[in-house]
Design a protein around this motif. Sequence first.
Motif, PDB file in Angstrom:
ATOM      1  N   ALA A  44      33.703  25.420  41.394  1.00  0.00           N
ATOM      2  CA  ALA A  44      34.275  24.138  40.999  1.00  0.00           C
ATOM      3  C   ALA A  44      34.881  23.341  42.144  1.00  0.00           C
ATOM      4  O   ALA A  44      35.163  22.152  41.985  1.00  0.00           O
ATOM      5  N   GLY A  45      35.096  23.944  43.323  1.00  0.00           N
ATOM      6  CA  GLY A  45      35.755  23.255  44.418  1.00  0.00           C
ATOM      7  C   GLY A  45      34.939  22.119  44.989  1.00  0.00           C
ATOM      8  O   GLY A  45      33.698  22.085  44.858  1.00  0.00           O
ATOM      9  N   SER A  97      28.129  24.660  51.817  1.00  0.00           N
ATOM     10  CA  SER A  97      29.439  24.403  52.394  1.00  0.00           C
ATOM     11  C   SER A  97      30.431  25.353  51.739  1.00  0.00           C
ATOM     12  O   SER A  97      30.131  25.981  50.706  1.00  0.00           O
ATOM     13  N   TYR A  98      31.611  25.472  52.327  1.00  0.00           N
ATOM     14  CA  TYR A  98      32.666  26.311  51.753  1.00  0.00           C
ATOM     15  C   TYR A  98      34.003  25.714  52.153  1.00  0.00           C
ATOM     16  O   TYR A  98      34.091  24.928  53.106  1.00  0.00           O
ATOM     17  N   THR A  99      35.037  26.041  51.422  1.00  0.00           N
ATOM     18  CA  THR A  99      36.363  25.502  51.690  1.00  0.00           C
ATOM     19  C   THR A  99      36.875  26.028  53.025  1.00  0.00           C
ATOM     20  O   THR A  99      36.784  27.227  53.304  1.00  0.00           O
ATOM     21  N   LEU A 100      37.402  25.119  53.840  1.00  0.00           N
ATOM     22  CA  LEU A 100      37.815  25.465  55.197  1.00  0.00           C
ATOM     23  C   LEU A 100      39.324  25.647  55.306  1.00  0.00           C
ATOM     24  O   LEU A 100      40.091  25.212  54.444  1.00  0.00           O
ATOM     25  N   VAL A 110      35.313  34.194  51.973  1.00  0.00           N
ATOM     26  CA  VAL A 110      34.415  35.319  51.711  1.00  0.00           C
ATOM     27  C   VAL A 110      33.987  35.324  50.246  1.00  0.00           C
ATOM     28  O   VAL A 110      32.808  35.506  49.926  1.00  0.00           O
ATOM     29  N   SER A 111      34.944  35.094  49.345  1.00  0.00           N
ATOM     30  CA  SER A 111      34.636  35.036  47.922  1.00  0.00           C
ATOM     31  C   SER A 111      33.681  33.880  47.606  1.00  0.00           C
ATOM     32  O   SER A 111      32.742  34.032  46.805  1.00  0.00           O
ATOM     33  N   GLU A 112      33.894  32.730  48.221  1.00  0.00           N
ATOM     34  CA  GLU A 112      33.025  31.577  47.980  1.00  0.00           C
ATOM     35  C   GLU A 112      31.602  31.818  48.483  1.00  0.00           C
ATOM     36  O   GLU A 112      30.629  31.445  47.819  1.00  0.00           O
ATOM     37  N   ILE A 113      31.463  32.440  49.650  1.00  0.00           N
ATOM     38  CA  ILE A 113      30.119  32.710  50.159  1.00  0.00           C
ATOM     39  C   ILE A 113      29.397  33.689  49.252  1.00  0.00           C
ATOM     40  O   ILE A 113      28.191  33.541  48.988  1.00  0.00           O
ATOM     41  N   ALA A 114      30.091  34.683  48.733  1.00  0.00           N
ATOM     42  CA  ALA A 114      29.476  35.597  47.777  1.00  0.00           C
ATOM     43  C   ALA A 114      28.994  34.842  46.538  1.00  0.00           C
ATOM     44  O   ALA A 114      27.888  35.096  46.026  1.00  0.00           O
TER      45      ALA A 114
END
Length: 257
Positions: A44-45, A97-100, A110-114
Amino acid sequence: MIDWDDAFDNSTYVPGSDQLADRWGGQAAAYRATAGELDLPYEAGARNRFDLFRPKGAPKGLVVFIHGGYWQMLDKSFWSHFAAGPLSQGWALAIPSYTLAPEARLGQMVSEIAAAVTEAANHVAGPVRMIGHSAGGHLVSRMACSDGPLQDRLDKVVSVSGIHDLRPLLGTKMNDTLHLDAAKAEAQSPVLHPKREGLNATFWVGALERPELIRQTRLIAEKWQCPNVFEPDQDHFSVVEAISRPGSPLLTELLKD
């Protein structure tokens, strides 16, 4: 004493590195204008989105590329043109993308990439391979640990110029943004975790990179008993561009059985 800020300072030692983001961004935008399923959600981010590029015909499998930027810079929009390499060999490519930092801590990343690789795998059948660069190299190594995702489908990772022992970062100015402490650094250091049994991993670094990046590559390769490659004449930035080139040694390593 070791100057850890200097040890991890990749940009200063590569002439012209300050122009790379603009060049890569322009190349990526041009490629993205003609191909891709863009901004697919995985959580959801605001940054929890990935772009997916498919080859002609049914894909042989899925490659997921995780970008670098020391966990605090860049996003998926700088790398779309890297899809040319995997697509030329019949593989799809997803780029999340992922939260920075400082908004997110490394455990959240790590959780977001999974979550990202799991959702991307729902869109493409077949085996899953992951490749990441710099901070992204850390994140794909973390996915290769025994607690990583897609235990039935993720069969190979290639970490390029990755950071696998985070404890030296405690002595850097970068940590003012990352907010690591000793416990968090240990928990998210792949070298301190066992590799998942049966998963293939290769550790790749440019031979012209900073000594600390070379040491980090050797360290985890020895700990996990995996191949490591020190590519001649390549620096921290040039080494990763080979993903986009059909037939390059890096791409060949990633896609071979």
